[in-house]
Every structure is written in structure tokens, then in C-alpha cells.
Design a protein around this motif. Structure first.
Motif, PDB file in Angstrom:
ATOM      1  N   GLN A   1       4.462  15.775 -65.879  1.00 49.13           N
ATOM      2  CA  GLN A   1       2.927  15.700 -65.634  1.00 49.13           C
ATOM      3  C   GLN A   1       2.505  16.519 -64.391  1.00 49.13           C
ATOM      4  O   GLN A   1       3.553  16.780 -63.408  1.00 49.13           O
ATOM      5  CB  GLN A   1       2.652  14.149 -65.221  1.00 49.13           C
ATOM      6  CG  GLN A   1       2.553  13.298 -66.383  1.00 49.13           C
ATOM      7  CD  GLN A   1       2.166  11.687 -66.222  1.00 49.13           C
ATOM      8  OE1 GLN A   1       2.597  11.322 -65.244  1.00 49.13           O
ATOM      9  NE2 GLN A   1       1.632  11.325 -67.176  1.00 49.13           N
ATOM     10  N   SER A   2       1.640  17.188 -64.141  1.00 51.06           N
ATOM     11  CA  SER A   2       0.881  17.877 -63.191  1.00 51.06           C
ATOM     12  C   SER A   2      -0.410  17.201 -62.795  1.00 51.06           C
ATOM     13  O   SER A   2      -1.157  16.870 -63.511  1.00 51.06           O
ATOM     14  CB  SER A   2       0.994  19.246 -63.563  1.00 51.06           C
ATOM     15  OG  SER A   2       2.452  19.670 -63.722  1.00 51.06           O
ATOM     16  N   PHE A   3      -0.766  17.573 -61.521  1.00 50.22           N
ATOM     17  CA  PHE A   3      -2.248  17.399 -60.958  1.00 50.22           C
ATOM     18  C   PHE A   3      -2.943  18.583 -60.942  1.00 50.22           C
ATOM     19  O   PHE A   3      -2.469  19.494 -60.265  1.00 50.22           O
ATOM     20  CB  PHE A   3      -2.164  16.550 -59.664  1.00 50.22           C
ATOM     21  CG  PHE A   3      -1.693  14.992 -59.801  1.00 50.22           C
ATOM     22  CD1 PHE A   3      -2.403  13.840 -60.773  1.00 50.22           C
ATOM     23  CD2 PHE A   3      -0.687  14.549 -59.103  1.00 50.22           C
ATOM     24  CE1 PHE A   3      -1.742  12.799 -60.935  1.00 50.22           C
ATOM     25  CE2 PHE A   3      -0.162  13.289 -59.224  1.00 50.22           C
ATOM     26  CZ  PHE A   3      -0.779  12.350 -59.969  1.00 50.22           C
TER      27      PHE A   3
ATOM     28  N   GLY B   1     -12.586  15.312 -58.302  1.00 46.47           N
ATOM     29  CA  GLY B   1     -11.500  14.782 -58.588  1.00 46.47           C
ATOM     30  C   GLY B   1     -10.246  15.475 -58.801  1.00 46.47           C
ATOM     31  O   GLY B   1     -10.397  16.686 -58.497  1.00 46.47           O
ATOM     32  N   PHE B   2      -9.636  14.966 -59.722  1.00 53.60           N
ATOM     33  CA  PHE B   2      -8.470  15.604 -60.168  1.00 53.60           C
ATOM     34  C   PHE B   2      -8.164  15.214 -61.604  1.00 53.60           C
ATOM     35  O   PHE B   2      -8.790  14.005 -62.125  1.00 53.60           O
ATOM     36  CB  PHE B   2      -7.031  15.466 -59.549  1.00 53.60           C
ATOM     37  CG  PHE B   2      -6.737  14.038 -59.534  1.00 53.60           C
ATOM     38  CD1 PHE B   2      -5.748  13.393 -60.236  1.00 53.60           C
ATOM     39  CD2 PHE B   2      -7.114  13.161 -58.333  1.00 53.60           C
ATOM     40  CE1 PHE B   2      -5.382  12.168 -60.058  1.00 53.60           C
ATOM     41  CE2 PHE B   2      -6.826  11.892 -58.405  1.00 53.60           C
ATOM     42  CZ  PHE B   2      -5.999  11.240 -59.181  1.00 53.60           C
ATOM     43  N   ALA B   3      -7.366  16.209 -62.569  1.00 54.54           N
ATOM     44  CA  ALA B   3      -7.073  15.662 -63.914  1.00 54.54           C
ATOM     45  C   ALA B   3      -5.427  15.643 -63.983  1.00 54.54           C
ATOM     46  O   ALA B   3      -4.792  16.515 -63.173  1.00 54.54           O
ATOM     47  CB  ALA B   3      -7.681  16.700 -64.778  1.00 54.54           C
ATOM     48  N   VAL B   4      -4.952  14.842 -64.670  1.00 56.36           N
ATOM     49  CA  VAL B   4      -3.474  14.764 -65.108  1.00 56.36           C
ATOM     50  C   VAL B   4      -3.206  15.463 -66.402  1.00 56.36           C
ATOM     51  O   VAL B   4      -3.859  15.123 -67.384  1.00 56.36           O
ATOM     52  CB  VAL B   4      -3.101  13.437 -65.109  1.00 56.36           C
ATOM     53  CG1 VAL B   4      -1.554  13.345 -65.431  1.00 56.36           C
ATOM     54  CG2 VAL B   4      -3.485  12.644 -64.003  1.00 56.36           C
TER      55      VAL B   4
END
Length: 205
Positions: free
Chosen positions: A5-7, A13-16
Motif C-alpha cells: 500500500q502507498s499513500f 486529503g490523500f488516497a490509498v
């Protein structure tokens, strides 16, 4: 964040991203043509909609028969290699694989061509139909004009040859008449001489 997994940060905001979803399972579409340039007086310029005859067909005047094609595989995680073919028939002759996304074709002869493009990431093929028009002096109208002029020239030559034969025949007939008249005069003179000789013999007798 982890092995899989990466951000990815964003504006709000952010996505995974789960990288396992992209390992070996992604399919790629056929490469696409992203831009076309033509040679305008020694300088390449991008074409506009006036050159297109549908989505995958372009028509080029003979004065602009040099073309540069830009293409891409639209993949950001793998580097693609490309192979292309430009043929006037249905049997493509593929080039060697290359990483360059640009190909130039200069001084294309008038005719219809099929540009085919493939990438190492997909088995699908991109097709672009290219029609290079004939120059003005070899268009359909000028070909008809050439045929008419050729027919007129042949007709004039036949008439000239016919006139020349008639003139030669007239001269030959005139010469034959003169020779016949001369022969007749010669024969008449010979007859007179014979008569004179006969009269002389009778007188002597």
C-alpha cells in the motif's frame, strides 16, 4: 505505508493505492496517434480538422507529402516499445522495435497508405489511413485533358499523313502522265521516221 500500500496526497486529503492490483493484471489498450505534422515549405506544422476525412483518415495534398506522426501507448508504469508499418496494401511490413514515439515519412508518392502501429504492451493495433493526392498536373481532369490532346494529335497526324499521301499520289500520277505523253510522242516520231524511210525506199525503187 506497507509492502503493498502507498499513500498519494491530494488537494483535499490523500488516497490509498493497493499496488497488488496493478502487478501483472493490468491490460493495455492499443497505442494511439497523438499528433500529426506535415511539411509546409520545409517546416513541419501540426494539421487541423481540414485534413481529416473521419476519425482515422487524413487527406494530404501532394505539396505537403512529408509527414511526422507522434504516438503514445498511454501507459505510465511501464516503458513501451513501438513497431510500425506504412504500406499501400493489406500486408504490413513491420519495423524493428523502438522506444521513439515519433516517425517521419518524407516525400510520399501519390496514393493510399495504411499506417499501422503496435506496442510491446498490447496485441491491439492502431490504424491510420493516409491518402496523398496527386499533383494538379496528374489529376483526373488533367488526365482526361491529356487523353483528349493525344487523340487530337493522333487525328492531326493522320490527316497530315493522308494529305501527304494524296500529294505524293497526285505528283506520281502527273509524272506517269508526262512519261506516257513523252512515250507516245517518241512512238509517233519513230512511226514518222519509219514512214519516211519507207517512202525513200519506194522513191529509190
Amino acid at each position: 505505508y506497507s509492502v503493498s500500500q502507498s499513500f498519494i496526497s491530494g488537494e483535499e486529503g490523500f488516497a490509498v493505492v493497493n499496488r497488488n492490483d496493478y502487478n501483472g493484471s493490468r491490460t493495455y489498450d492499443a497505442p494511439s496517434v497523438t499528433g500529426i505534422q506535415v511539411d509546409v515549405k520545409g517546416r513541419y506544422t501540426y494539421i487541423d480538422s481540414t485534413y481529416f476525412d473521419g476519425a482515422d483518415r487524413i487527406v494530404l495534398p501532394y505539396s505537403r507529402n512529408g509527414i511526422v506522426i507522434h504516438f503514445s501507448s498511454l501507459s505510465y508504469d511501464k516503458n513501451a516499445q513501438y513497431s510500425y508499418s506504412l504500406a499501400s496494401g493489406n500486408t504490413p511490413v513491420w519495423s524493428e522495435w523502438t522506444r521513439s514515439p515519433v516517425k517521419e515519412f518524407a516525400n510520399l508518392s501519390p496514393g493510399k497508405y495504411i499506417f499501422r502501429l503496435r506496442s510491446s504492451l498490447s496485441s491491439d493495433i492502431c490504424v491510420l489511413y493516409i491518402n496523398v493526392e496527386s499533383p494538379w498536373y496528374w489529376s483526373t481532369a488533367t488526365k482526361i485533358l491529356y487523353i483528349l490532346l493525344l487523340g487530337l494529335l493522333i487525328y492531326l497526324l493522320m490527316q497530315w499523313h493522308k494529305h501527304r499521301l494524296a500529294k505524293q499520289q497526285l505528283a506520281l500520277t502527273r509524272r506517269m502522265k508526262e512519261e506516257v505523253a513523252l512515250q507516245r510522242q517518241k512512238s509517233e516520231n519513230e512511226i514518222l521516221l519509219l514512214k519516211q524511210a519507207q517512202l525513200s525506199e519506194e522513191v529509190v525503187h
